[in-house]
Design a protein around this motif. Structure first.
Motif, PDB file in Angstrom:
ATOM      1  N   ASN A 114      -5.375   3.688   2.064  1.00 55.50           N
ATOM      2  CA  ASN A 114      -5.457   2.907   0.829  1.00 55.50           C
ATOM      3  C   ASN A 114      -5.558   1.413   1.117  1.00 55.50           C
ATOM      4  O   ASN A 114      -6.247   0.688   0.394  1.00 55.50           O
ATOM      5  CB  ASN A 114      -4.252   3.218  -0.066  1.00 55.50           C
ATOM      6  CG  ASN A 114      -4.336   4.607  -0.676  1.00 55.50           C
ATOM      7  OD1 ASN A 114      -5.393   5.223  -0.726  1.00 55.50           O
ATOM      8  ND2 ASN A 114      -3.206   5.124  -1.123  1.00 55.50           N
ATOM      9  N   MET A 115      -4.906   0.948   2.184  1.00 53.44           N
ATOM     10  CA  MET A 115      -5.019  -0.460   2.559  1.00 53.44           C
ATOM     11  C   MET A 115      -6.457  -0.806   2.950  1.00 53.44           C
ATOM     12  O   MET A 115      -6.954  -1.868   2.590  1.00 53.44           O
ATOM     13  CB  MET A 115      -4.068  -0.814   3.697  1.00 53.44           C
ATOM     14  CG  MET A 115      -4.147  -2.291   4.027  1.00 53.44           C
ATOM     15  SD  MET A 115      -3.121  -2.920   5.378  1.00 53.44           S
ATOM     16  CE  MET A 115      -2.304  -1.571   6.038  1.00 53.44           C
TER      17      MET A 115
ATOM     18  N   CYS B 151      -1.097   5.391   3.381  1.00 55.04           N
ATOM     19  CA  CYS B 151      -0.940   3.956   3.110  1.00 55.04           C
ATOM     20  C   CYS B 151      -2.043   3.157   3.803  1.00 55.04           C
ATOM     21  O   CYS B 151      -2.644   2.258   3.200  1.00 55.04           O
ATOM     22  CB  CYS B 151       0.424   3.460   3.586  1.00 55.04           C
ATOM     23  SG  CYS B 151       1.830   4.043   2.624  1.00 55.04           S
TER      24      CYS B 151
ATOM     25  N   SER C 206       0.856  -1.178   0.000  1.00 52.53           N
ATOM     26  CA  SER C 206       0.000   0.000   0.000  1.00 52.53           C
ATOM     27  C   SER C 206       0.895   1.232   0.000  1.00 52.53           C
ATOM     28  O   SER C 206       1.740   1.405   0.874  1.00 52.53           O
ATOM     29  CB  SER C 206      -0.896  -0.018   1.242  1.00 52.53           C
ATOM     30  OG  SER C 206      -1.738   1.101   1.256  1.00 52.53           O
TER      31      SER C 206
ATOM     32  N   ALA D 199      -8.327  -1.421  -0.265  1.00 53.19           N
ATOM     33  CA  ALA D 199      -7.968  -2.706  -0.882  1.00 53.19           C
ATOM     34  C   ALA D 199      -8.567  -3.868  -0.107  1.00 53.19           C
ATOM     35  O   ALA D 199      -9.085  -4.826  -0.702  1.00 53.19           O
ATOM     36  CB  ALA D 199      -6.448  -2.840  -0.972  1.00 53.19           C
TER      37      ALA D 199
END
Length: 140
Positions: A62-63, A59, A37, A66
Motif C-alpha cells: 500500500n505504501m 503495508c 500505511s 501512495a
C-alpha cells in the motif's frame, strides 16, 4: 528517477543497525508525508489477520501505491516508523524483516516500536514514512 535523499552512516556508531543512522535532503526538495500505511485491502478489510509478516508486506504494498500517487518511489523515502501491536520482540522483528527487505540497499533511518493497539480491527502492523522528490541532487 533520481532521488534527493542522501543516507548518512557512521563508523562511530554500532553496525548492528540494519539501516542508515540519518538522511539528508537539499533545501529545495519537496517533502511528502505519508499517512501510516495499514494492512488494508481495497474493500477496507484487514489483510493477513494474525500474521505479522503478511501485514507488513501489505503495508509495504500500500505504501508503494501512495508513493506512486505522490510522484515518488521507495527510493525517495527519507525515514520510516514501523509500529507493531505486540509486546514480544520476536513479533517486532518478524514485521521489521519484511520492511527491511523491501527497502533493500536504500536502508533509510527507521524506528521500530511495539504498541498496545492500532486503529483497525485485527491490525498488527503500520508503517509511517516521509519521502522527498525534486531538489538539487547531492554529489557524494
Amino acid at each position: 528517477m533520481t532521488t534527493p535523499v542522501q543516507l548518512v552512516r557512521s563508523a562511530r556508531l554500532s553496525d548492528a543497525a540494519e539501516y542508515a543512522y540519518a538522511a539528508k535532503l537539499p533545501a529545495d526538495a519537496e517533502l511528502i508525508f505519508l499517512a501510516g500505511s495499514c494492512p488494508l485491502n481495497i474493500d477496507g478489510s484487514t489483510a493477513a489477520i494474525g500474521d505479522y509478516a503478511g501485514q507488513a508486506a501489505k503495508c509495504i504494498e500500500n505504501m508503494h501505491i501512495a508513493l506512486e500517487e505522490a510522484g515518488a518511489t521507495i527510493k525517495n523515502v527519507v525515514s520510516t516508523r514501523v509500529l507493531v501491536a505486540s509486546n514480544k520482540q520476536a513479533d517486532l522483528v518478524e514485521a521489521w524483516e519484511v520492511v527491511r527487505d523491501a527497502f533493500g540497499d536504500h536502508d533509510v533511518p527507521s524506528t521500530l516500536m511495539g504498541v498496545t493497539v492500532l486503529g483497525y480491527d485485527d491490525q498488527l502492523v503500520e508503517v509511517e514514512a516521509v519521502a522527498a522528490i525534486g531538489g538539487t541532487p547531492r554529489t557524494a
